[in-house]
Motif scaffolding. Structure first.
Motif, PDB file in Angstrom:
ATOM      1  N   ARG A  97    -152.706  76.872-100.640  1.00 29.03           N
ATOM      2  CA  ARG A  97    -152.325  76.572-102.024  1.00 29.03           C
ATOM      3  C   ARG A  97    -153.249  75.521-102.599  1.00 29.03           C
ATOM      4  O   ARG A  97    -153.425  74.451-101.997  1.00 29.03           O
ATOM      5  CB  ARG A  97    -150.868  76.085-102.076  1.00 29.03           C
ATOM      6  N   LYS A 117    -140.272  84.105 -92.282  1.00 25.89           N
ATOM      7  CA  LYS A 117    -140.737  85.255 -93.058  1.00 25.89           C
ATOM      8  C   LYS A 117    -141.612  86.161 -92.192  1.00 25.89           C
ATOM      9  O   LYS A 117    -141.434  87.371 -92.160  1.00 25.89           O
ATOM     10  CB  LYS A 117    -141.556  84.721 -94.243  1.00 25.89           C
ATOM     11  N   ILE A 170    -150.761  80.056-104.511  1.00 28.82           N
ATOM     12  CA  ILE A 170    -151.001  79.531-105.859  1.00 28.82           C
ATOM     13  C   ILE A 170    -152.408  78.938-105.922  1.00 28.82           C
ATOM     14  O   ILE A 170    -152.790  78.133-105.074  1.00 28.82           O
ATOM     15  CB  ILE A 170    -149.955  78.457-106.234  1.00 28.82           C
ATOM     16  N   GLY A 171    -153.175  79.353-106.916  1.00 31.29           N
ATOM     17  CA  GLY A 171    -154.515  78.801-107.128  1.00 31.29           C
ATOM     18  C   GLY A 171    -155.586  79.358-106.218  1.00 31.29           C
ATOM     19  O   GLY A 171    -156.774  79.057-106.394  1.00 31.29           O
ATOM     20  N   ARG A 208    -153.410  94.916-100.878  1.00 24.32           N
ATOM     21  CA  ARG A 208    -153.032  93.528-100.603  1.00 24.32           C
ATOM     22  C   ARG A 208    -152.742  92.787-101.908  1.00 24.32           C
ATOM     23  O   ARG A 208    -151.813  91.986-101.987  1.00 24.32           O
ATOM     24  CB  ARG A 208    -154.121  92.800 -99.790  1.00 24.32           C
ATOM     25  N   SER A 241    -147.035  84.293-114.216  1.00 28.70           N
ATOM     26  CA  SER A 241    -147.905  85.365-114.718  1.00 28.70           C
ATOM     27  C   SER A 241    -149.120  85.442-113.804  1.00 28.70           C
ATOM     28  O   SER A 241    -150.201  85.825-114.218  1.00 28.70           O
ATOM     29  CB  SER A 241    -148.330  85.090-116.159  1.00 28.70           C
ATOM     30  N   GLY A 242    -148.908  85.059-112.548  1.00 31.24           N
ATOM     31  CA  GLY A 242    -149.981  85.126-111.558  1.00 31.24           C
ATOM     32  C   GLY A 242    -149.881  86.400-110.743  1.00 31.24           C
ATOM     33  O   GLY A 242    -149.287  87.392-111.183  1.00 31.24           O
ATOM     34  N   SER A 263    -144.268  83.998-117.745  1.00 30.03           N
ATOM     35  CA  SER A 263    -144.415  82.586-118.127  1.00 30.03           C
ATOM     36  C   SER A 263    -145.609  81.954-117.419  1.00 30.03           C
ATOM     37  O   SER A 263    -146.220  82.568-116.540  1.00 30.03           O
ATOM     38  CB  SER A 263    -143.140  81.817-117.754  1.00 30.03           C
ATOM     39  N   ASP A 264    -145.924  80.723-117.793  1.00 30.03           N
ATOM     40  CA  ASP A 264    -146.801  79.885-116.966  1.00 30.03           C
ATOM     41  C   ASP A 264    -146.246  78.470-117.034  1.00 30.03           C
ATOM     42  O   ASP A 264    -145.115  78.283-117.520  1.00 30.03           O
ATOM     43  CB  ASP A 264    -148.290  80.012-117.334  1.00 30.03           C
ATOM     44  N   ARG A 290    -154.228  80.922-120.985  1.00 37.15           N
ATOM     45  CA  ARG A 290    -152.802  80.582-120.983  1.00 37.15           C
ATOM     46  C   ARG A 290    -151.986  81.765-121.506  1.00 37.15           C
ATOM     47  O   ARG A 290    -152.450  82.541-122.349  1.00 37.15           O
ATOM     48  CB  ARG A 290    -152.529  79.337-121.845  1.00 37.15           C
ATOM     49  N   CYS A 328    -141.008  84.243-110.003  1.00 39.47           N
ATOM     50  CA  CYS A 328    -142.283  84.472-109.309  1.00 39.47           C
ATOM     51  C   CYS A 328    -143.281  83.368-109.594  1.00 39.47           C
ATOM     52  O   CYS A 328    -144.496  83.613-109.603  1.00 39.47           O
ATOM     53  CB  CYS A 328    -142.884  85.816-109.736  1.00 39.47           C
ATOM     54  N   ALA A 329    -142.817  82.130-109.877  1.00 37.76           N
ATOM     55  CA  ALA A 329    -143.759  81.054-110.213  1.00 37.76           C
ATOM     56  C   ALA A 329    -143.871  80.034-109.084  1.00 37.76           C
ATOM     57  O   ALA A 329    -144.857  80.019-108.344  1.00 37.76           O
ATOM     58  CB  ALA A 329    -143.361  80.387-111.522  1.00 37.76           C
ATOM     59  N   THR A 330    -142.846  79.181-108.894  1.00 37.71           N
ATOM     60  CA  THR A 330    -143.038  78.062-107.969  1.00 37.71           C
ATOM     61  C   THR A 330    -141.705  77.539-107.430  1.00 37.71           C
ATOM     62  O   THR A 330    -140.641  77.999-107.845  1.00 37.71           O
ATOM     63  CB  THR A 330    -143.829  76.945-108.688  1.00 37.71           C
ATOM     64  N   ALA A 354    -141.310  83.975-105.697  1.00 39.08           N
ATOM     65  CA  ALA A 354    -141.885  82.673-105.350  1.00 39.08           C
ATOM     66  C   ALA A 354    -141.218  82.140-104.089  1.00 39.08           C
ATOM     67  O   ALA A 354    -140.149  82.617-103.691  1.00 39.08           O
ATOM     68  CB  ALA A 354    -141.686  81.693-106.497  1.00 39.08           C
ATOM     69  N   ASN A 355    -141.827  81.150-103.464  1.00 37.25           N
ATOM     70  CA  ASN A 355    -141.220  80.496-102.307  1.00 37.25           C
ATOM     71  C   ASN A 355    -140.263  79.407-102.763  1.00 37.25           C
ATOM     72  O   ASN A 355    -140.652  78.527-103.532  1.00 37.25           O
ATOM     73  CB  ASN A 355    -142.316  79.898-101.413  1.00 37.25           C
TER      74      ASN A 355
HETATM   75  P1  NDP Z   1    -150.758  82.335-108.858  1.00 34.98           P
HETATM   76  O1  NDP Z   1    -151.563  81.104-108.779  1.00 34.98           O
HETATM   77  O2  NDP Z   1    -151.430  83.649-108.985  1.00 34.98           O
HETATM   78  O3  NDP Z   1    -149.704  82.229-110.072  1.00 34.98           O
HETATM   79  C1  NDP Z   1    -148.768  81.208-110.116  1.00 34.98           C
HETATM   80  C2  NDP Z   1    -147.976  81.348-111.409  1.00 34.98           C
HETATM   81  O4  NDP Z   1    -146.892  80.427-111.389  1.00 34.98           O
HETATM   82  C3  NDP Z   1    -148.799  81.006-112.634  1.00 34.98           C
HETATM   83  O5  NDP Z   1    -148.340  81.739-113.736  1.00 34.98           O
HETATM   84  C4  NDP Z   1    -148.509  79.518-112.797  1.00 34.98           C
HETATM   85  O6  NDP Z   1    -148.721  79.033-114.101  1.00 34.98           O
HETATM   86  C5  NDP Z   1    -147.047  79.472-112.453  1.00 34.98           C
HETATM   87  N1  NDP Z   1    -146.720  78.123-111.985  1.00 34.98           N
HETATM   88  C6  NDP Z   1    -147.310  77.419-110.987  1.00 34.98           C
HETATM   89  N2  NDP Z   1    -146.784  76.201-110.876  1.00 34.98           N
HETATM   90  C7  NDP Z   1    -145.843  76.127-111.831  1.00 34.98           C
HETATM   91  C8  NDP Z   1    -144.936  75.124-112.233  1.00 34.98           C
HETATM   92  N3  NDP Z   1    -144.908  73.927-111.633  1.00 34.98           N
HETATM   93  N4  NDP Z   1    -144.082  75.416-113.265  1.00 34.98           N
HETATM   94  C9  NDP Z   1    -144.106  76.619-113.885  1.00 34.98           C
HETATM   95  N5  NDP Z   1    -144.961  77.618-113.546  1.00 34.98           N
HETATM   96  C10 NDP Z   1    -145.797  77.367-112.545  1.00 34.98           C
HETATM   97  O7  NDP Z   1    -149.806  82.295-107.578  1.00 34.98           O
HETATM   98  P2  NDP Z   1    -149.005  83.481-106.893  1.00 34.98           P
HETATM   99  O8  NDP Z   1    -148.554  84.462-107.898  1.00 34.98           O
HETATM  100  O9  NDP Z   1    -149.812  83.929-105.735  1.00 34.98           O
HETATM  101  O10 NDP Z   1    -147.764  82.685-106.288  1.00 34.98           O
HETATM  102  C11 NDP Z   1    -146.531  82.520-107.007  1.00 34.98           C
HETATM  103  C12 NDP Z   1    -145.430  82.164-106.029  1.00 34.98           C
HETATM  104  O11 NDP Z   1    -145.296  83.233-105.057  1.00 34.98           O
HETATM  105  C13 NDP Z   1    -145.657  80.900-105.200  1.00 34.98           C
HETATM  106  O12 NDP Z   1    -144.407  80.296-104.935  1.00 34.98           O
HETATM  107  C14 NDP Z   1    -146.233  81.435-103.882  1.00 34.98           C
HETATM  108  O13 NDP Z   1    -146.041  80.555-102.813  1.00 34.98           O
HETATM  109  C15 NDP Z   1    -145.405  82.702-103.744  1.00 34.98           C
HETATM  110  N6  NDP Z   1    -145.960  83.712-102.861  1.00 34.98           N
HETATM  111  C16 NDP Z   1    -147.213  84.237-103.072  1.00 34.98           C
HETATM  112  C17 NDP Z   1    -147.701  85.215-102.237  1.00 34.98           C
HETATM  113  C18 NDP Z   1    -148.991  85.895-102.491  1.00 34.98           C
HETATM  114  O14 NDP Z   1    -149.295  86.862-101.777  1.00 34.98           O
HETATM  115  N7  NDP Z   1    -149.790  85.476-103.455  1.00 34.98           N
HETATM  116  C19 NDP Z   1    -146.937  85.650-101.062  1.00 34.98           C
HETATM  117  C20 NDP Z   1    -145.603  85.112-100.976  1.00 34.98           C
HETATM  118  C21 NDP Z   1    -145.168  84.147-101.842  1.00 34.98           C
HETATM  119  P3  NDP Z   1    -149.989  78.077-114.403  1.00 34.98           P
HETATM  120  O15 NDP Z   1    -151.151  79.013-114.521  1.00 34.98           O
HETATM  121  O16 NDP Z   1    -149.646  77.375-115.641  1.00 34.98           O
HETATM  122  O17 NDP Z   1    -150.117  77.123-113.235  1.00 34.98           O
END
Ligand code: NDP
Length: 455
Positions: A97, A117, A170-171, A208, A241-242, A263-264, A290, A328-330, A354-355
């Motif tokens: 992350r 998991k 994330i990131g 994947r 929206s990731g 959302s983000d 954004r 699905c955010a955080t 999300a986790n």
């Molecule tokens: P991304 O970086 O692709 O997207 C994360 C999204 O969540 C973005 O839209 C981001 O917005 C938003 N976000 C992050 N932090 C915050 C916050 N503090 N408040 C509100 N929104 C937030 O990450 P992923 O989609 O890969 O991961 C999302 C979640 O899923 C995490 O909890 C991750 O641990 C979990 N996960 C991911 C897996 C994967 O394969 N990628 C597998 C299993 C779980 P912004 O751009 O503004 O930061």
């Protein structure tokens, strides 16, 4: 849930005492320990083998300096982490992350969750997690590359295809994994499956990218079906929206649902006509913009943007009525107020992409109101499961088609739901899939730890 087993009560106190200043880790451990009480009451052998005492302590924690030079020639210093939590059933496996909020407590909570998991996926993977407080947002590609190279220069000393196999989180997406893989290969002079989530031209697996979001919907579909319901014709609220949010939106829509929010960290879009996913993909996967900009890009005239958390479920015309929530955010994005809004606005099911997106108070609200609740460990395991399939393809030096990987992912998610359902029933908590996930995930790791002795 009030515990009565004194051994477990003491264990939680010990974890709190030894991990001060790490609330997310304490939260994750407490949830698991509370749901394991019926197992521990029956299994004195696991207590005698010190399984839980060992399970709450990571096998190894690595913290390191990550120096890099920005585009202005200025030295920047970040902090890097890798927590190798548990290797009882396979090499450590878990994402990296990159987010300013990252500190050791976040990485430990994620690593702990990952142990259970990965066990649930039925694949041979232990649990780990890593990351850095580096923020890729607003950085140039060259800066991200220099950071990733510096990060991997240290991390490469601790990982390997049979030791520890990191992935995205994330990131950390395809760009970051590419830079890290390139540096690992250069330093070690070996081309191995040391990272998953790789690009398709250098060992990545088809499906994947889609796996976590698709897997979330496969799990949810099973949970709904077991309770006489389906996605078809339902209204779904998604946060983020990731990577996870985008592919959850895609699959839920394919299953006949209408997704009305994304959302983000700044705000959320409410689109009563259904989110136009191509617009979100272009903004987030290509342009790194954004989510606010959705409004100027979509052809849907009724779409609205609001600052703040999507879980207020408010639109210009009042409450946003939903059937299913997919956060699905955080972590901890849904607190008690968010959970109450979800219930009040009509949801009958929630499943976590999300986790740990729900606080303990939020989870209590779901359970007290009879919502079907799919916990993260089970519901979002599709990502790591497909990473496991990527590892197998790399070891065999073969690659599967999209359809083959997707079919395996689907089969794994069906079996995860079944394992949660059956474990909950066996221990007298029918319908509590959180307890079922924790118990089923725990038992496999616990048996392996007991068999391997006090290590
Ligand atoms: P991304 O970086 O692709 O997207 C994360 C999204 O969540 C973005 O839209 C981001 O917005 C938003 N976000 C992050 N932090 C915050 C916050 N503090 N408040 C509100 N929104 C937030 O990450 P992923 O989609 O890969 O991961 C999302 C979640 O899923 C995490 O909890 C991750 O641990 C979990 N996960 C991911 C897996 C994967 O394969 N990628 C597998 C299993 C779980 P912004 O751009 O503004 O930061």
């Amino acid at each position: 849930m009030a515990l009565t087993n004194q051994y477990l009560i003491d264990l939680i106190e010990k974890v709190k005492d030894r991990n001060k200043g790490e609330p997310e880790f304490i939260q994750a451990v407490t949830e698991v320990i509370e749901t394991l009480e019926p197992v521990i009451n029956k299994r004195q052998d696991l207590v005698d083998a010190g399984v839980l005492d060992r399970l709450v302590e990571p096998e190894r924690q690595i913290i390191f300096r990550v120096p890099w030079v920005d585009d202005n020639g200025k030295v920047q210093v970040n902090r890097g982490f890798r927590v190798q939590f548990n290797s009882a059933i396979g090499p450590y496996k878990g994402g990296i992350r990159l987010h300013p909020s990252v500190y050791i407590g976040i990485i430990k909570f994620l690593g702990f969750e990952q142990v259970f998991k990965n066990s649930l996926t039925t694949l041979p993977m232990g649990g780990g997690k890593g990351g850095s407080d580096f923020d890729p947002k607003g950085k140039s590609d060259a800066e991200v590359m220099r950071f990733c190279q510096s990060f991997m220069t240290e991390l490469s000393k601790h990982i390997g295809a049979d030791t520890d196999v990191p992935a995205g989180d994330i990131g950390t997406g395809a760009r970051e994994i590419g830079f890290m893989f390139g540096q690992y290969k250069r330093l070690r002079n070996e081309f191995t499956g040391v990272l998953t989530g790789k690009g398709l031209t250098y060992g990545g697996s088809l499906a994947r990218t889609e796996a976590t979001g698709y897997g979330l919907c496969y799990f949810t579909k099973e949970m709904l079906a077991a309770n006489g319901k389906s996605f078809d014709g339902k209204t779904v609220a998604i946060s983020g929206s990731g990577n996870v949010a985008i592919y959850a939106t895609e699959k839920a829509t394919q299953f006949g649902a209408k997704v009305v929010t994304v959302s983000d960290s700044n705000g959320y879009v409410y689109d009563p006509d259904g989110i136009e996913l191509d617009v979100v993909k272009q903004l987030k996967e290509v342009e790194r913009k954004r989510i606010k900009e959705y409004i100027g890009r979509t052809s849907h005239k009724n779409a609205e943007y609001h600052e703040g958390s999507v879980w207020t479920l408010k639109s210009n015309s009042g409450d946003i009525k939903i059937d299913i929530a997919l956060p699905c955010a955080t972590q901890n994005e849904i607190d008690a107020a968010g959970a109450k809004a979800i219930v009040a606005n009509g949801a009958f099911a929630i499943a976590e992409g999300a986790n740990m997106p729900s606080t303990p108070e939020a989870i209590n609200t779901y359970l007290e109101n009879g919502l079907l609740y799919g916990p993260a460990k089970a519901a979002n395991a599709g990502g790591v499961a497909t990473s496991g399939l990527e590892m197998s393809q790399n070891s065999e030096r073969l690659s599967c088609t999209f359809e083959e990987v997707d079919a395996k992912l689907h089969g794994i998610m069906v079996s995860i739901f079944k394992a949660c359902d059956e474990a909950a029933k066996e221990y007298g908590m029918e319908g509590n899939y959180m307890a079922g996930a924790n118990i089923a995930g725990f038992l496999k790791v616990a048996e392996a730890m007991k068999a391997q002795g006090c290590v």
